[in-house]
Each structure stands twice: as C-alpha cells, then as structure tokens.
Design a protein around this motif. Sequence first.
Motif, short mmCIF file in Angstrom:
data_model
loop_
_atom_site.label_atom_id
_atom_site.label_comp_id
_atom_site.label_asym_id
_atom_site.label_seq_id
_atom_site.Cartn_x
_atom_site.Cartn_y
_atom_site.Cartn_z
N ARG A 29 1.93 1.74 -11.07
CA ARG A 29 3.45 1.83 -11.33
C ARG A 29 3.54 3.24 -11.43
O ARG A 29 3.19 3.80 -12.46
CB ARG A 29 3.68 0.86 -12.47
CG ARG A 29 3.56 -0.61 -12.04
CD ARG A 29 3.97 -1.39 -13.42
NE ARG A 29 5.26 -1.13 -13.76
CZ ARG A 29 6.43 -1.69 -13.50
NH1 ARG A 29 6.29 -2.62 -12.38
NH2 ARG A 29 7.55 -1.48 -13.65
N SER B 266 8.10 1.20 -18.08
CA SER B 266 6.82 1.68 -18.51
C SER B 266 6.44 0.64 -19.67
O SER B 266 7.12 0.32 -20.34
CB SER B 266 6.95 3.14 -18.72
OG SER B 266 5.69 3.62 -19.38
N ASP C 251 5.17 4.33 -14.81
CA ASP C 251 4.14 4.01 -16.10
C ASP C 251 3.60 5.51 -16.84
O ASP C 251 3.18 6.26 -16.07
CB ASP C 251 2.94 2.84 -15.95
CG ASP C 251 2.59 2.33 -17.20
OD1 ASP C 251 3.31 1.56 -17.85
OD2 ASP C 251 1.56 2.84 -17.89
N ASP D 172 1.22 -3.04 -10.39
CA ASP D 172 1.94 -4.29 -10.00
C ASP D 172 1.03 -5.05 -9.12
O ASP D 172 0.02 -4.58 -8.17
CB ASP D 172 3.11 -3.81 -8.99
CG ASP D 172 4.19 -3.15 -9.69
OD1 ASP D 172 4.38 -3.50 -10.90
OD2 ASP D 172 4.74 -2.20 -9.17
N GLN E 33 4.79 -7.29 -11.93
CA GLN E 33 4.45 -6.37 -12.92
C GLN E 33 3.29 -6.85 -13.77
O GLN E 33 3.25 -7.96 -14.38
CB GLN E 33 5.62 -6.08 -13.79
CG GLN E 33 5.22 -4.87 -14.95
CD GLN E 33 6.34 -4.59 -15.66
OE1 GLN E 33 7.54 -4.86 -15.63
NE2 GLN E 33 6.21 -3.75 -16.84
N TRP F 244 6.11 -8.05 -5.33
CA TRP F 244 5.27 -7.45 -6.45
C TRP F 244 5.62 -7.68 -7.83
O TRP F 244 6.74 -7.85 -8.15
CB TRP F 244 5.59 -5.94 -6.44
CG TRP F 244 5.00 -5.23 -4.96
CD1 TRP F 244 5.93 -5.20 -3.91
CD2 TRP F 244 3.72 -4.98 -4.75
NE1 TRP F 244 5.05 -4.42 -3.18
CE2 TRP F 244 3.73 -4.35 -3.55
CE3 TRP F 244 2.52 -5.04 -5.43
CZ2 TRP F 244 2.50 -3.83 -2.70
CZ3 TRP F 244 1.37 -4.57 -4.74
CH2 TRP F 244 1.40 -4.00 -3.52
#
Length: 977
Positions: free
Chosen positions: A75, A577, A78, A61, A48, A46
Amino acid sequence: MNPDCFATPAIQTRDAIEDIWGPRTPYKDEWPTRVDSAYDEEPDKWVQSACVLCSNGCGLDIGVKDGRVVGVRGRATDRVNKGRLGPKGLTGWKSIHSKDRLMYPMVRKNGRLERVSWDEAMDLIVAKSKELQKHLTNHSIAFYTTGQFFLEEYYALGLVGKAGLHTLHMDGNTRLCTATAAASMRESFGSDGQPGSYADIDYTECLFMVGHNVAATQTVLWARILDRLEGPLPPKLIVVDPRLSETARRGTVHLAPRVGTNLALLNGIQHLLFKNGWINEDYVSKHVVGRDELEKVVADYDPETVEKIAGVPAKQLEEAARIIGTSRSLVSTALQGVYQSNQATASACQINNINLLRGMIGKPGCGILQMNGQPTAQNNREAGCDGEYPGFRNHQNPTHMAELARLWNIDPIQVPHWNEPTHIENLLNYIEDGSVRMFWISGTNPLVSLPDLPRVRRLLTQPGLFVVCQDIYLTETASIADVVLPAAQWGEKTGTFTNADRTVHISHKAVDPPGECKPDLDIFLDYARRMGFRDKDGNDLLPWMTPEEVFEAWKKVSAGRPCDYSGLSYARLTGGSGIQWPCNEQNPQGTERLYADGVFYTDIDVCESFGHDSETGAPYTRQEYESLNPAGRAILKACHYAPPMEEPDGDFPLRLSTGRKVYHFHTRTKTGRTALQKACPEPEVRISAQDAFTAGVADGEMVVVRSRRGAVELTCRVGDIADGQVFIPFHFGYWDSADGRARAANELTVDRWDPISKQPLFKSGAVRIEKLPPPSDGRPHIREQHTAAVHSVTTAKPISSDPEDLSPARRQRQLELWLGETYETTVQLLQIYETLLPSLIHDLEVETGVRVLHRIAGEMRAALEPHVQRYGENRQRGRHKAHVLREALFPPADCKGSPYEVLEALAGLEVYLAHVRTSVAALLPAAQALWDERFVEGVERARKCVGRMEGWVRQQVKVRSPQTLLVPVRREEVGDE
C-alpha cells in the motif's frame, strides 16, 4: 501439499527471495514511495490488509480473482512501508492455498484423530470444561495463545478467561518473543507502549541496535535503514551482535559480546556517558528519577572490566559510547538478542536508560523501539489475553480492577486480580503436578517453540491432560491434541492489529475460509455461549456477532488508558494508512511518538505496574513505589551483571544462541509451505573457524550439537560468529521432516526464565560440537523424538477421564490444611503472650506491650475463626508446624531477664510473627479466588493485626539494641558461653 505453493508468482516487481531488500531509494527526511507486488493473475479486486509475517506490519492489498487469493501489493499510502514488501510479504501469502489445511474439526477416538461435526467437538470441550469446573475449579483450565490473532480475537478470549472463567491461567507465545519489551517499558516508563516511531529513522543521527538483526527480522525496516545509509546524511550505526550478521556488516561499530553479557556491556556504555559528561542534566533533573543509584552501579563497569566480562575490546566500547554520547539524536532498538538472553529485562531497561540520560526521547529522530517479534504481539498485551490486564491496567490498583468490573458488568471480586496472570513455565508446572487438566492452545506450536522440548513433549502427551488445539494446519502440537479445531487465517476474516510502533491496521476479509474452518473469534464466542457466561444482570457476557462490535467494545476498555483506541473506527482505518495509538479527541490523527512533553505514565494512579527488583524479580508494593515517587517521571533502573546460570565448561565449552532466519517465521507453519522453504530448507549450526578447528569439523559437514538436555544433528557452517558461540535457527520442527533427524533447536535449550518478564532464555546454555563419522547406511545418528511422542498418544487410553480420578475420594483441597495451620499459629501466639513471654521477660514496658499484643492477637483469631468453622480445618498431619516453631524459638530456659535475653526473646517473636504474616499472605489471594468477600475481609483484618504486632516488636528491638549491644557488661552476667 499443493506444489503451486512452492512456485514463485507469475508477475512480480522483483524476486524477493534473491533480492531480499529491493533496490535502493536513498533519501533524507522523507522516505520515497515504491510499490512492490507479486501475483499469479491480474486480480478482479484488491482488499485492504497488512502483512502478518513479521512485527513490522506493512500495509498491503490482497488481490482476489474468482473468490481466490491470487497476489499481493504494497500500500503506497501506508506510513509503515510506503508500498514496499519483503520476501515473506511477497511470497508467504501462497500458503493460504496449501492442500494440507485443516478443513474440519477432529476428536481423538481410540487414540486417533477422527473427523467430527462442530457441535460434537464443541460439546466435548464444554462438557470437559464443566466437569473440571465442578471437581477441580476453573483453575484447572488454562489457555496458551498466539502472537498472530487480531485484536478482536484477543479481547474476546481474554474476556472468556478473565471474566467468564475468572482464571489467571492465560499466556501466549508472545511470552517467548515480546514479554521483555513490555516489562522493560513498564519498569522505565510506567506502561507498555513503544515511545518511538519508525519515522524517527528518517531523521536520526545515530542508530543503536542491541540484539536486533533487523536485516533478517524486519526486512522492510532494514530497507528503510539502508536507504538512509545510502542517502546524503547517513546516520552512524552501532550494532551489538555476537554474529557478523547482515546488520552488523553495515555497522559503523560492531560490538560482538559473549552471549549473556549484554548487561555488563550496556552498563559500560553508561559508565562512559557519566565519565565524559555526556548526560543531559537538565532533562534528567526534570523528567527522571534514579540517577544517583544508576551512576553508583555503573561506576564499576569501566571499559577494561567490560572487556574481561563481555570480550568487547575497550577501544570499541569507548568509540560506541562516544558516538552515542555526542550525537544530536538517537534511536535505540532491541529484540531477541536482549529479550531471550541473560538478565533480559534489566538489560532492556539499560537501553531505555541510555536514551533517558541523553534526553533523547519524544522528539523527531529520538526514540526507543523495544521491538516485537510477532505481528500482533502488541494486541495480545493490550487486550490482556496473556500476562497483562486489558488496557494496560495494574492488577495491584483496586481502581483499575473496579474499572474492568464496571466495563464487564461483573462483581469486582470476580476480576482475577489476586496475582499476575500465570506465565507458561508455571502452567507447565501445574500440568506436571496435575492441577491443570485442560490446556487450550490456539494458533501456536509449543512442541517446537518452547524450551527443553523433551520435557514439554512429556507433559503435553500425558494421558490425564485434555489438549485442545486450534490452528490452520496439523502442526506438531495439533498432532497430539485431543480436539483439533480448524481456524480461518489471514485473508479469510476481518479484524485489526497493531505493529511494533503502535500503528493500527485493518485487515478485511478477502475470501471465504476453506471447508468448515471458522474465524477464531467465532470459535471463542461459540464457546462462551455454550458455557453460558453471563454478566451480573444475566446478559450474555460476550454478546457480539461481528468483529466490528468487538472493536467498539474494546474502544471503551482502552479509553483513557495509554493505548487509547477511542478515536479509531473501522471506517477511519479503511482506505488509507494505518494510524498510531493513542488516537482520541486530543490526538484525532494518532500520535507519532510518546512522551514529547516529558510526562511518563508513572503516576501511581496511572501506571501499569509498580515495578520490580531488577535482580530478584520480586514485585514492589504500592508503598515501595510511593517512596520512589516518580510522579510522571521516567525511572532509571540500575542492576549489576551476574553470569548466566549455565556457563560453558570442559564438557560443554560453547555458548548456545538461537534465532531467526530471513526467510522463515516462527515454526514455519506458513512460510514452510511456500517457495521460502526452498530458499532455507534445513537448519544449520554456525560456529567460528577456531571452534571448528578445535572440534575437527569443516564447513558443510554433518555434526551433532549436544547439551545437557538433548542433541540435534545439523550441517555445520563456519565463520561470521565470535569464538565460543554457537547459533542455530529455531524455526525447524518435524512436520515435514523426511529422514527423522533431530533438528529442533529447542531440544537443546535451557528451562530458565527472566525473573521479571518470565521470558525464556533461549540464548543461554552450554553445548558441544561432536564430529560424526560418515553414516554407512544413510540413517541419522540422532533421531527426533516427536514421532515417538505422537505414537504414545495414538496408543494412549481414550480422552474421557476416569471419574474416580476427579472424585473427592481421590482428591483433597489444600485450603483447609493451610487455613488450619494459620489458625493454629494464632492460638499458639496467644499462648506465647500469656505464658512464655512473661516468664522470659521481666520488663515493665514489655509486659505492658505484651498485654496489647495479646488483645490484637485475639482480634486476629476472631477474624479467622468463622472461616475455619465454615471451610473446615484439616488436622490429618497431626502436630502443627506452629508447635515446632514455638518450641524452637522459645525453648525452656532459666532466664534471668537480662537486656540481652530480652532482645533474644523479641527477636524470636519477630521470627514467629513473620511466619504468621506469610501464612496469612497465602490466604489472601486464595480468598479472592473464592470470591468470598467476608473471607477476604477477615484475612485483611488478620494481616493488619500481624503488621501492628510486628511494628511494635521492631520498635522495641531498635530502642533496646544500641544500649544492650554496645555497653560492656560484667563477665558473670554473660556466663561461660
């Protein structure tokens, strides 16, 4: 096109096309986490990133297997989405596999686009650039960009334009969606930058949404709101929308005004806030200026008056104002229903006013979100790649421009600061008059998205314009370009971007781009190197090789400014985040909301703008701003309502509005190549039941919608909209049109713009609905024009320009003509002082003053004379306008020198000096654009000379007028007139 793009993922937490907002997780104070995902296969890793298919900026992701994107997941960490994704986020990623991706550069040869190498394509662009530089100056080259680049790409392109070519001709399609948001925040708070935070939704007692159908435009944010509405302490929801949208259906109060009347409605709410004492007087007295003028203006907008203008029942308006005025917290939002409508910036400022009057800004549950329409629109504005300057700097502030010169290591005069950057409407005008001859379009599709498409097609397909188009698909615009550059897209490159509540995300490269596609950053850096852009020490102006190097350079540009990134890094943004700017030593974890201390960016040395007249759009000078003296206080902007320029009439009785659908983004470049297209395959026109009855049409029938500019043929949908209104989605162009039917909403829209933000008024103009007879042959009644435009390009002459067209024999610069005219005004002014005024005025005080004015006029002539000698003076037009004006203002007469005649002569001199002042004013930005410091100094001296002379004349008029005009004189002294 790859049919897999239209397939739904094999593994998904929900069918987001059917279940748009997902299941409810009711809450108060803290929004629960829920991770949404969709993928075809279990990923190997994965990577980002964040979603780029609306302005919400949801963290996600990217799932990768065997070097291929196979899915996405939200995410959980986040702050923006807490793991959730909407239909575009869960489905739109599949467009990355579309088989009709652009794979290699193309150049138009013999009228057709043919594959070439990168060297050939870039060599042609550079050769054309240098040819135009030589013959027509840098100001013949213009850029029009996207709302979806990464910050690093915007900053690099902004540097190419503003420090490499030193041109103001840079704008972006953010002008179409977010320019008014930026303008309103500059007007009210001194700088761009959203005051509020998405987290304010978690605490607020009242949500006030004006022209913001969040259910369609930011589906994850709407899920957050729905969860609040289903929770134990739901907020009141006030929705302003002519349509009964999904957002409006949940409203505590739904106000459905006539399109174009937002300002009257918002003035009416403020009227009731003042009337009922719902003003936080303590906050206003300490932190706000402009209260009295605002109260005076809105006094005219009582509920009955607003009902006549906007069609909103007085009782509804009163109820909305009561909720706003008595709630203990308030979050206000706005989007295209405000920004693309009549009096856009003035209306957006009234939304700011309402929160300021209530003192509800800068604390939990209290804020303003002047929303963006695109995922990286905020970065475009921050980096100065469109209508702004990097770091929210003020082009009227010499210190700000000197900072940029120092950061870029160029001479201060080379920073293009002589005006605001050129907005797209003026770029089109310059293309039309032939002064812009190269137009570089990147990541956007103006042949669908700009208003008045018939005109745009005509301009962008004319043989004399060299069009470069940088994109990921052969869009309507790319199909008419002279050079097409294939770009990498999201997931295929690394960079950062900032959403509508100032949250900065990083998106890491997950897979390699296909074919010969290159990241946009690499394309701009390559162009800069080939053009040989250097700083004043001879070093590369854009020396970077990687996105992270650009980001580090950007941090220095942003440091100390409202959008301070200096505390961020790729490392800090990776793994958790997104983080809200400003992020610096003082705010190392980012900043949840702005203005918590009641101090705004309105100090004269800090502000991004000195503001504008809300009605005319004229910018205020530094002196006018100083007289307002905001000094860190917010500014209440007042403005009266004025009707739209094109109102309904007997021929076109309905008001047009355009907007988004939940399944598509912009011109469907990505979403139209996924399963989202099946959910919304064609545009439709929505009208009310009464209007359908009047037009004699029924739900589901094909109709023609016609304006003064064009016509489209669409399916009619009846209901869920106020009488007199028409709504058409703007997403649809012609790249996938099967039957050639005209369907682009912008065939109809007006070529009108807000006077401050310059944002097009897409929600404006008048149309009519025409019933169609059933077609006998199945062919459309109204055919699209794009195919004809493309055909005209493919049969046009080759793109290599005619050298004779650029030669001095065919082209003449106008500076010499204007300079000659201006110089002659000073020559005539000296003669006025030497001969005319002494003969017209027999007054010792005036005679003494005229001697001084004669000396000052001599200084002015001396200031301009060397530049006339250096640049030349074009006298081909024969008689100067200065002669004509002098004779008109000072005709030969038998003047007795009476007080009244003295006043007349002084008034004539004031008019003449105003003409001189305007002539000199036009020379100043031209001298700056020439980088001629001596010329700039000469024009500045001339400007000061004119100002001194005008000051003397005005004082003489003021001193003499009361006695001259009020005391009666003998009739024989007046004469028979």
